[in-house]
Design an enzyme around this catalytic site. Structure first.
Site, PDB file in Angstrom:
ATOM      1  N   LYS A 200       8.739 -33.981  -0.888  1.00 24.66           N
ATOM      2  CA  LYS A 200       7.660 -33.354  -0.123  1.00 24.66           C
ATOM      3  C   LYS A 200       6.752 -34.454   0.419  1.00 24.66           C
ATOM      4  O   LYS A 200       6.405 -35.387  -0.326  1.00 24.66           O
ATOM      5  CB  LYS A 200       6.888 -32.405  -1.050  1.00 24.66           C
ATOM      6  CG  LYS A 200       5.800 -31.596  -0.351  1.00 24.66           C
ATOM      7  CD  LYS A 200       5.115 -30.619  -1.314  1.00 24.66           C
ATOM      8  CE  LYS A 200       4.116 -29.718  -0.615  1.00 24.66           C
ATOM      9  NZ  LYS A 200       3.460 -28.749  -1.523  1.00 24.66           N
TER      10      LYS A 200
ATOM     11  N   SER B  84       2.565 -22.923  -4.442  1.00 26.85           N
ATOM     12  CA  SER B  84       3.354 -23.611  -3.415  1.00 26.85           C
ATOM     13  C   SER B  84       4.742 -24.067  -3.825  1.00 26.85           C
ATOM     14  O   SER B  84       5.514 -24.492  -2.965  1.00 26.85           O
ATOM     15  CB  SER B  84       2.592 -24.822  -2.892  1.00 26.85           C
ATOM     16  OG  SER B  84       1.676 -24.399  -1.930  1.00 26.85           O
TER      17      SER B  84
ATOM     18  N   SER C  51       3.257 -23.883   0.201  1.00 34.83           N
ATOM     19  CA  SER C  51       3.315 -24.952   1.172  1.00 34.83           C
ATOM     20  C   SER C  51       4.585 -25.802   1.108  1.00 34.83           C
ATOM     21  O   SER C  51       4.882 -26.531   2.052  1.00 34.83           O
ATOM     22  CB  SER C  51       2.109 -25.867   0.984  1.00 34.83           C
ATOM     23  OG  SER C  51       2.177 -26.539  -0.267  1.00 34.83           O
TER      24      SER C  51
HETATM   25  N1  GLN Z   1      -1.066 -20.770  -0.564  1.00 36.14           N
HETATM   26  C1  GLN Z   1      -2.082 -21.361  -1.401  1.00 36.14           C
HETATM   27  C2  GLN Z   1      -3.114 -22.046  -0.557  1.00 36.14           C
HETATM   28  O1  GLN Z   1      -2.990 -22.016   0.633  1.00 36.14           O
HETATM   29  C3  GLN Z   1      -1.456 -22.288  -2.377  1.00 36.14           C
HETATM   30  C4  GLN Z   1      -1.046 -23.571  -1.766  1.00 36.14           C
HETATM   31  C5  GLN Z   1      -0.514 -24.529  -2.769  1.00 36.14           C
HETATM   32  O2  GLN Z   1      -0.138 -24.134  -3.873  1.00 36.14           O
HETATM   33  N2  GLN Z   1      -0.522 -25.797  -2.399  1.00 36.14           N
HETATM   34  O3  GLN Z   1      -4.047 -22.612  -1.063  1.00 36.14           O
END
Ligand code: GLN
Length: 493
Positions: free
Chosen positions: A78, A185, A161
């Site tokens: 990532k 995410s 994400s």
């Molecule tokens: N979807 C959540 C956010 O936008 C979690 C994102 C994540 O876990 N990095 O904060």
């Protein structure tokens, strides 16, 4: 796509050990798959030359009898992990041109174990999102999108994400990928792409060298196609790191040994509060099916209460932006990446940050700055911290009555790119099942459990006690066997 791309990590290691093929051959097959999968937009940076060098070195180690835990296995990273001498963008324009002079601890651990780097994969900008649509480098397409590239009737999101990670693994471009999970995410994109992903206990994997989003929540974890592979990759990633003050000094168990298949007598908690309004009937059915599978394997389902669940999302969307607004203050045009000049220092800051951050990141910085500001701090930030404690207490109480908690991973299957984009709240609702465990610092795992009426993957989530990743893996193994999903995503079928 060759037979080598269809192997699991575990199978690939057996093949390498038996000299059925070399790490170089395995890597070439994956480099080719990465090129074929460009329409998915999963990779931001491809590093085929580095992959080849690493594969050659791996074959040499194996010949000397010095192969490591993941020797010769090609994986994707990532693009939130700093990789020495390889551009790291966090999918943000503000990090344009940033080439880290150091390696994150987690990726260093993976290279130490012999893994091969195929490249850096796409994500939501600074990991803020649930659909990989906030990336400055464009959305990622879910390989489960019906139809073929170029003729996709609907391009589906891979979740976020860690959307590039999930898409690359589901599309057989990589045997596994690193993800990070702040509020879901790893788990939600794993669910949307039909793969396995675990967010370990906060403190299990080092955060050192990972671009920070919300420091009290961020945690790295593996994303792979099987539970056994997740156990293997977590083994390589986890461990104490003196460079991360929140990393926990506790030995790493043998996660692979946890997959005994024996869950007799295990108490599986079912929290009524996760039956949220408007949850599709097929997700309720999948959940019930999961309970039935575990009962058939000798576990004992028990009802548990998590009464503060309804406040988790609101709490998360105060705490996470607050920490983000503080973490992102470092992007000032002086120290990293992009700089847009101005007539004064302040104007340079404003120009740089205005040009560098996308809309979602700006929204988070605004919310975060607001809830931390004088006069609102007590009403929002402090209150959210108190509720966070209550949520953690809910879990502590529940774990006196059960050993593991079973819930759905997400409230829907993957939706189309462009949907839910004009209403941030709709997007935030994706995280309703994953955020509570994040606030409590607990490990959470998503395992593919079935397909929806639309033919798209659905995952079940397991939440465990602190540092009890082993139970999650063991139970997930049972679900994986019971679900026995053989359907491939259309992109590779
Ligand atoms: N979807 C959540 C956010 O936008 C979690 C994102 C994540 O876990 N990095 O904060």
């Amino acid at each position: 796509m060759t037979a080598l791309n269809r192997l699991t990590m575990t199978e690939a290691l057996t093949g390498l050990d038996r000299r059925d093929f070399t790490a170089v051959e395995l890597t070439e097959a994956h480099i080719a798959a990465v090129a074929t999968a460009r329409p998915l937009n999963a990779f931001l940076v491809e590093t085929p030359e580095r992959a080849r060098e690493m594969a050659i070195a791996s074959d040499a180690r194996r010949a000397r009898g010095e192969a490591g835990l993941m020797d010769g296995l090609p994986i994707a990273i990532k693009d939130l992990f700093c990789t020495k001498d390889v551009a790291t963008t966090a999918a943000s324009k503000i990090l344009q041109g940033f080439v880290p002079p150091y390696e994150s601890t987690v990726t260093a651990n993976l290279w130490q174990a012999g893994a091969v780097m195929l490249g850096k994969v796409n994500l939501d900008e600074f990991a803020m999102g649930s659909a990989n649509v906030t990336s400055a480098y464009g959305p990622v397409v879910n390989p489960w999108s019906p139809g073929a590239p170029g003729a996709w009737p609907r391009r589906l999101v891979p979740g976020g994400s860690s959307g590039g990670s999930a898409a690359a693994v589901a599309a057989r471009c990589a045997l596994g990928a690193t993800g990070t999970d702040t509020g879901g995410s790893i788990r939600q994109p794993a669910g949307f792409c039909g793969i396995v992903g675990i967010k370990p206990t906060y403190g299990r994997c080092s955060r050192w060298g990972i671009v920070a989003f919300a420091s009290s929540l961020d945690q790295a974890g593996p994303m792979t196609r099987t539970v056994a592979d997740t156990a293997l990759m977590l083994q390589a990633m986890a461990g104490y790191d003196p460079k991360d003050s929140t990393s926990v000094n506790r030995s790493v168990p043998d996660y692979r040994a946890a997959l005994t298949g024996d869950i007799r007598g295990l108490r599986v908690g079912i929290p009524a509060e996760y039956r949220v309004d408007g949850m599709p009937a097929e997700i309720e059915r999948l959940w019930d099916q999961g309970v039935a599978w575990l009962r058939d394997a000798g576990a004992e389902p028990v009802a548990v209460r998590l009464p503060h669940t309804q406040y988790a999302l609101a709490t998360y969307y105060i705490v996470a932006p607050a920490e983000a607004s503080s973490n992102l203050a470092r992007y000032d045009g002086v120290r990293f990446g992009l700089r847009v000049d101005g007539d004064s220092l302040i104007e340079m800051y404003e120009n740089t940050r205005g040009a560098g951050f996308g809309a979602e990141v700006r929204r988070r910085i605004l919310i975060g700055t607001y809830v931390l500001s004088h006069g609102y701090y007590d009403a929002y930030y402090l209150k959210a911290q108190k509720v966070r404690t209550r949520i953690a207490e809910d879990f502590r109480a529940a774990f006196t009555a059960c050993d593991v908690i079973l819930t759905p991973t997400a409230p829907s299957t993957a939706f189309a790119i462009g949907e839910r984009m004009d209403d941030p709240i709709q997007m935030y609702l994706n995280d309703v099942f994953t955020v509570p465990a994040s606030l409590a610092g607990l490990p959470g795992l998503s395992v593919p459990a079935g397909l929806g009426a639309d033919g798209l993957p659905l995952g079940l989530q397991l939440i465990g006690r602190p540092f009890d990743e082993e139970t999650l893996l063991r139970v997930a193994g049972v679900i994986e066997s019971a679900a026995a999903i053989t359907t491939l995503p259309p992109f590779v079928a």
